[in-house]
Design an enzyme around this catalytic site. Sequence first.
Site, mmCIF file in Angstrom:
data_model
loop_
_atom_site.group_PDB
_atom_site.id
_atom_site.type_symbol
_atom_site.label_atom_id
_atom_site.label_comp_id
_atom_site.label_asym_id
_atom_site.label_seq_id
_atom_site.Cartn_x
_atom_site.Cartn_y
_atom_site.Cartn_z
ATOM 1 N N HIS A 138 87.975 8.530 22.803
ATOM 2 C CA HIS A 138 88.978 7.530 23.208
ATOM 3 C C HIS A 138 88.287 6.314 23.823
ATOM 4 O O HIS A 138 88.620 5.171 23.500
ATOM 5 C CB HIS A 138 89.948 8.160 24.213
ATOM 6 C CG HIS A 138 90.885 7.181 24.850
ATOM 7 N ND1 HIS A 138 92.171 6.954 24.378
ATOM 8 C CD2 HIS A 138 90.736 6.364 25.926
ATOM 9 C CE1 HIS A 138 92.758 6.043 25.130
ATOM 10 N NE2 HIS A 138 91.906 5.672 26.080
ATOM 11 N N GLU A 139 87.321 6.558 24.710
ATOM 12 C CA GLU A 139 86.627 5.439 25.356
ATOM 13 C C GLU A 139 85.788 4.659 24.350
ATOM 14 O O GLU A 139 85.705 3.426 24.424
ATOM 15 C CB GLU A 139 85.762 5.951 26.505
ATOM 16 C CG GLU A 139 86.525 6.663 27.610
ATOM 17 C CD GLU A 139 87.691 5.858 28.155
ATOM 18 O OE1 GLU A 139 87.635 4.609 28.098
ATOM 19 O OE2 GLU A 139 88.671 6.460 28.637
ATOM 20 N N HIS A 189 87.931 2.196 22.545
ATOM 21 C CA HIS A 189 88.141 0.944 23.294
ATOM 22 C C HIS A 189 86.964 0.003 23.079
ATOM 23 O O HIS A 189 87.144 -1.218 22.974
ATOM 24 C CB HIS A 189 88.294 1.236 24.791
ATOM 25 C CG HIS A 189 89.681 1.617 25.199
ATOM 26 N ND1 HIS A 189 90.794 0.873 24.861
ATOM 27 C CD2 HIS A 189 90.139 2.665 25.948
ATOM 28 C CE1 HIS A 189 91.878 1.448 25.374
ATOM 29 N NE2 HIS A 189 91.507 2.527 26.028
ATOM 30 N N GLU A 218 96.488 1.486 24.170
ATOM 31 C CA GLU A 218 96.206 2.889 24.479
ATOM 32 C C GLU A 218 96.553 3.782 23.291
ATOM 33 O O GLU A 218 95.814 4.710 22.961
ATOM 34 C CB GLU A 218 96.984 3.328 25.725
ATOM 35 C CG GLU A 218 96.443 2.769 27.031
ATOM 36 C CD GLU A 218 94.989 3.154 27.262
ATOM 37 O OE1 GLU A 218 94.646 4.357 27.146
ATOM 38 O OE2 GLU A 218 94.182 2.255 27.533
#
Length: 286
Positions: free
Chosen positions: A139-140, A143, A208
């Site tokens: 997930h990071e 980003h 998100e």
Amino acid sequence: MTTTRRSTFAAGFRTTILLASLTGLLVVIGFAIGGPSTALVFLVIGALFNLGAFWFSDRIALKMAGAKPVAENDAPGLYRIMRELTTRADLPMPKIYVIPQDQPNAFATGRSPTRSAVAVTSGIMKLLSEDELRGVLSHELSHIRHRDILVQSVAATVGGAITWIAYMMLWFGGDDESPLSLVASLAMVLLAPIAASLIQLAISRQREYAADATGAEICGNPESLASALLRLEEGAKAIPMQVNQAAEPLYIVKPFSGGGIASLFSTHPPIEERVRRLRQMRPALG
């Protein structure tokens, strides 16, 4: 225009709007305090802050979190997972930091994929399984791939600066009958919501959802991230973490709960909806 160029342009545009908004707000405050001459001083301060926010927002975000760099010898498993995931995502290896906090949480920061960092709390490595940790790190990394990290870091810096300005004005106001004291009192009421609005305008909740979807593709298993999100939410509720309210959008789950001003800064969609969307991806990813 390629996807990477579109992401870069969008991130640059949102960052410019944030920094320009901060400068405009400083000029208005300066004019209210002392007229055109003070407004000019505040304009110079705003320009200097913009430079600092752009070049050092990642360092500021890491310092706000109390993050410390961690060597590979001290966290070999974390480095091994990150190398595997960055290879799958075709991204350079970010710098890795650990936040000495028991609450399970994580965030990414930096100016670009080549100047990025991922910070995880010590609590997240104790709570999550390796598969769930892979989901969080993916997930990071998403980003970083989407170039959200500059906007998030600058937003946290700008939001923190605006609320700091309010407190400084209140402190310097001194005499309750002085014009500065009146402006400071109004600032305390108005500036925190303004900061929150700027952050919410810059960081859409859709980012998100997009990071969750790309993260699931990177790690190859949507359930890894879905399970991690549920456990992280429970952990965050059980173990509150003191962070600057303006830095809340950086984290994968909200580091604190409650209403009031804290709720104004929230840019996180509901965990239940994030998990539902991830689980809908399972058939597509096999």
